[in-house]
Design a protein around this motif. Sequence first.
Motif, mmCIF file in Angstrom:
data_model
loop_
_atom_site.group_PDB
_atom_site.id
_atom_site.type_symbol
_atom_site.label_atom_id
_atom_site.label_comp_id
_atom_site.label_asym_id
_atom_site.label_seq_id
_atom_site.Cartn_x
_atom_site.Cartn_y
_atom_site.Cartn_z
ATOM 1 N N ASN A 171 -6.399 12.478 46.570
ATOM 2 C CA ASN A 171 -7.729 12.216 46.003
ATOM 3 C C ASN A 171 -8.213 10.797 46.233
ATOM 4 O OD1 ASN A 171 -7.885 14.833 44.989
ATOM 5 N ND2 ASN A 171 -6.874 14.274 43.072
ATOM 6 N N GLU A 172 -7.309 9.924 46.661
ATOM 7 C CA GLU A 172 -7.733 8.542 46.913
ATOM 8 C C GLU A 172 -8.443 8.395 48.259
ATOM 9 O OE1 GLU A 172 -3.449 8.745 48.478
ATOM 10 O OE2 GLU A 172 -4.701 9.674 46.927
ATOM 11 N N TRP A 173 -8.587 9.507 48.963
ATOM 12 C CA TRP A 173 -9.238 9.495 50.270
ATOM 13 C C TRP A 173 -10.553 10.263 50.234
ATOM 14 C CZ3 TRP A 173 -7.652 6.741 54.456
ATOM 15 C CH2 TRP A 173 -6.353 6.216 54.413
ATOM 16 N N SER A 174 -11.550 9.713 50.931
ATOM 17 C CA SER A 174 -12.793 10.430 51.199
ATOM 18 C C SER A 174 -12.778 10.752 52.688
ATOM 19 C CB SER A 174 -14.003 9.555 50.846
ATOM 20 O OG SER A 174 -15.210 10.233 51.135
ATOM 21 N N LYS B 207 -11.334 4.145 46.681
ATOM 22 C CA LYS B 207 -10.995 5.190 47.628
ATOM 23 C C LYS B 207 -11.142 4.648 49.047
ATOM 24 C CE LYS B 207 -12.135 9.447 46.603
ATOM 25 N NZ LYS B 207 -12.904 10.690 46.295
ATOM 26 N N ARG B 208 -10.561 5.366 49.982
ATOM 27 C CA ARG B 208 -10.618 4.967 51.391
ATOM 28 C C ARG B 208 -11.212 6.098 52.204
ATOM 29 N NH1 ARG B 208 -4.559 2.894 52.332
ATOM 30 N NH2 ARG B 208 -5.384 2.197 54.329
#
Length: 277
Positions: A69-72, A123-124
């Motif tokens: 979830n820390e990624w877009s 987020k990244r």
Amino acid sequence: MYLKHFGLSELPFRITPDTSFVFANRQHQEALNTLLMALQEGEGFIKITGEVGSGKTLLCRRLLQSLGNEWSTAYLPNPSLDPDTLFLAIAEELGVKDAVGLDHFHLVRRINRALLDVARAKKRVVVCIDEVQAMPLPTLEALRLLSNLETEKRKLVQIVLFGQPELDERLRRPEIRQLLQRITFHCRLQGVEKLEIGNYVEHRLRVGGYRGDALFTPGALRALFRASSGMPRLINILAHKAMLSAFGEGVGRIDVKHIRLASKDTEGAKSLRWFWF
């Protein structure tokens, strides 16, 4: 079809990239591990190349499923776009609602603002682009400029390029040499190895619902590897056709002759006429 004949619940050798049928062969898993490591390190560009049917799209889907979830994430399956259309596609993937109609300068600014918003949310962003060997050179150069967007600490966006081996030739063109220099990680997919093909076939059959004894004879597996050169898509096409042939004969096991018949009817497969197993 042959589902009932072989006791299957679904077709095991479809060529659609379906992650539920993933067989994590050595090279495929190493490539995924490299991608995850490179993204964690914050590298700007990563490149994955492989022949047609080697599993690049499947690897891309596995990567997107592996990110938390820390990624877009953004996925672009069609790279044959001019620079502005590419930026519009990326803006849409990032959820930007007011990008249509902007000129190039303001479009890039709007994307930069969206990327900063993602960064503030802790987020990244990773953009995965498939079939990059078909991307026009000006669009490749525009990607490099997009990768310039950064904070003092890190890149605002990381880009993973998936393409056929011709991509390497395009990246050596003098006009985009700066992009080549920014690719810090590269993997080349080679397909399924000879010692893995039995496990590959068995795995897909089991996922498809097969519960019987070995369906492909040892000779059929050797013939299958020879005819396909280990390329997953070709393996699937040949195995499917061989099963159709066995079904047509009313037999319950796939032998060398069924692989031979399949190879004769398949573009790109190696001839088995003069090989004995």
